[in-house]
Design a protein around this motif. Sequence first.
Motif, PDB file in Angstrom:
ATOM      1  N   ARG A 135      33.755 -14.046 -13.629  1.00 22.61           N
ATOM      2  CA  ARG A 135      32.919 -13.007 -14.239  1.00 22.61           C
ATOM      3  C   ARG A 135      33.553 -12.392 -15.475  1.00 22.61           C
ATOM      4  N   ASN A 136      34.788 -12.680 -15.730  1.00 22.50           N
ATOM      5  CA  ASN A 136      35.442 -12.241 -16.967  1.00 22.50           C
ATOM      6  C   ASN A 136      34.863 -13.075 -18.114  1.00 22.50           C
ATOM      7  N   GLN A 137      34.073 -12.414 -18.964  1.00 18.87           N
ATOM      8  CA  GLN A 137      33.307 -13.183 -19.950  1.00 18.87           C
ATOM      9  C   GLN A 137      34.193 -13.921 -20.936  1.00 18.87           C
ATOM     10  N   SER A 138      35.386 -13.424 -21.201  1.00 18.80           N
ATOM     11  CA  SER A 138      36.266 -14.123 -22.131  1.00 18.80           C
ATOM     12  C   SER A 138      36.960 -15.301 -21.463  1.00 18.80           C
ATOM     13  N   CYS A 139      36.785 -15.442 -20.162  1.00 20.68           N
ATOM     14  CA  CYS A 139      37.347 -16.570 -19.409  1.00 20.68           C
ATOM     15  C   CYS A 139      36.209 -17.529 -19.092  1.00 20.68           C
ATOM     16  N   GLY A 140      35.365 -17.156 -18.140  1.00 20.60           N
ATOM     17  CA  GLY A 140      34.191 -17.960 -17.821  1.00 20.60           C
ATOM     18  C   GLY A 140      34.491 -19.288 -17.148  1.00 20.60           C
ATOM     19  N   ALA A 141      35.705 -19.442 -16.614  1.00 26.96           N
ATOM     20  CA  ALA A 141      36.065 -20.712 -15.974  1.00 26.96           C
ATOM     21  C   ALA A 141      35.208 -20.953 -14.742  1.00 26.96           C
ATOM     22  N   LYS A 142      34.937 -22.209 -14.470  1.00 29.28           N
ATOM     23  CA  LYS A 142      34.156 -22.590 -13.291  1.00 29.28           C
ATOM     24  C   LYS A 142      35.098 -23.163 -12.237  1.00 29.28           C
ATOM     25  N   TRP A 143      34.837 -22.769 -10.994  1.00 28.53           N
ATOM     26  CA  TRP A 143      35.705 -23.183  -9.892  1.00 28.53           C
ATOM     27  C   TRP A 143      34.872 -23.651  -8.724  1.00 28.53           C
ATOM     28  N   ASP A 144      35.362 -24.657  -8.070  1.00 25.73           N
ATOM     29  CA  ASP A 144      34.790 -25.064  -6.795  1.00 25.73           C
ATOM     30  C   ASP A 144      35.403 -24.185  -5.703  1.00 25.73           C
ATOM     31  N   VAL A 145      34.678 -24.015  -4.610  1.00 20.49           N
ATOM     32  CA  VAL A 145      35.173 -23.168  -3.528  1.00 20.49           C
ATOM     33  C   VAL A 145      36.529 -23.665  -3.014  1.00 20.49           C
ATOM     34  N   SER A 146      36.787 -24.966  -3.124  1.00 22.99           N
ATOM     35  CA  SER A 146      38.051 -25.521  -2.631  1.00 22.99           C
ATOM     36  C   SER A 146      39.223 -25.207  -3.559  1.00 22.99           C
ATOM     37  N   GLU A 147      38.933 -24.701  -4.744  1.00 23.31           N
ATOM     38  CA  GLU A 147      39.989 -24.453  -5.734  1.00 23.31           C
ATOM     39  C   GLU A 147      40.456 -23.004  -5.754  1.00 23.31           C
ATOM     40  N   VAL A 148      39.783 -22.148  -5.004  1.00 25.39           N
ATOM     41  CA  VAL A 148      40.130 -20.731  -5.035  1.00 25.39           C
ATOM     42  C   VAL A 148      40.476 -20.245  -3.634  1.00 25.39           C
ATOM     43  N   ASP A 149      41.173 -19.126  -3.583  1.00 28.12           N
ATOM     44  CA  ASP A 149      41.607 -18.538  -2.318  1.00 28.12           C
ATOM     45  C   ASP A 149      40.747 -17.309  -2.055  1.00 28.12           C
ATOM     46  N   ILE A 150      39.784 -17.453  -1.155  1.00 24.08           N
ATOM     47  CA  ILE A 150      38.893 -16.343  -0.826  1.00 24.08           C
ATOM     48  C   ILE A 150      39.532 -15.504   0.266  1.00 24.08           C
ATOM     49  N   HIS A 151      39.670 -14.222  -0.005  1.00 26.71           N
ATOM     50  CA  HIS A 151      40.303 -13.336   0.965  1.00 26.71           C
ATOM     51  C   HIS A 151      39.767 -11.918   0.745  1.00 26.71           C
ATOM     52  N   ASN A 152      40.221 -11.013   1.583  1.00 27.03           N
ATOM     53  CA  ASN A 152      39.725  -9.648   1.537  1.00 27.03           C
ATOM     54  C   ASN A 152      40.864  -8.716   1.176  1.00 27.03           C
ATOM     55  N   GLU A 153      40.747  -8.012   0.060  1.00 30.39           N
ATOM     56  CA  GLU A 153      41.775  -7.054  -0.336  1.00 30.39           C
ATOM     57  C   GLU A 153      41.376  -5.644   0.074  1.00 30.39           C
ATOM     58  N   GLY A 154      40.389  -5.515   0.937  1.00 36.63           N
ATOM     59  CA  GLY A 154      40.002  -4.211   1.461  1.00 36.63           C
ATOM     60  C   GLY A 154      38.647  -3.726   0.981  1.00 36.63           C
ATOM     61  N   GLN A 155      38.123  -4.342  -0.058  1.00 35.71           N
ATOM     62  CA  GLN A 155      36.820  -3.927  -0.584  1.00 35.71           C
ATOM     63  C   GLN A 155      35.834  -5.076  -0.549  1.00 35.71           C
TER      64      GLN A 155
END
Length: 57
Positions: free
Chosen positions: A5-25
């Motif tokens: 969502r960082n517009q200056s980045c805009g990189a696309k990722w597959d779910v297998s490439e990222v670490d989904i976790h909960n930081e409390g929010q």
Amino acid sequence: MFTCRNQSCGAKWDVSEVDIHNEGQGLLFRCPMCGARNYVEAVTQKDGALVYKQARD
Ligand SMILES: [Zn+2]
């Protein structure tokens, strides 16, 4: 696919490439490229499989 969502980045990722976790929010992943927080929602499909959808906020 998720899109950072960082517009200056805009990189696309597959779910297998990222670490989904909960930081409390709620569930999120940190963009591996820029480190931006990207919120996701866990959705249970009819067949019981859990999938992640990028939150729109
Ligand atoms: Zn990014």
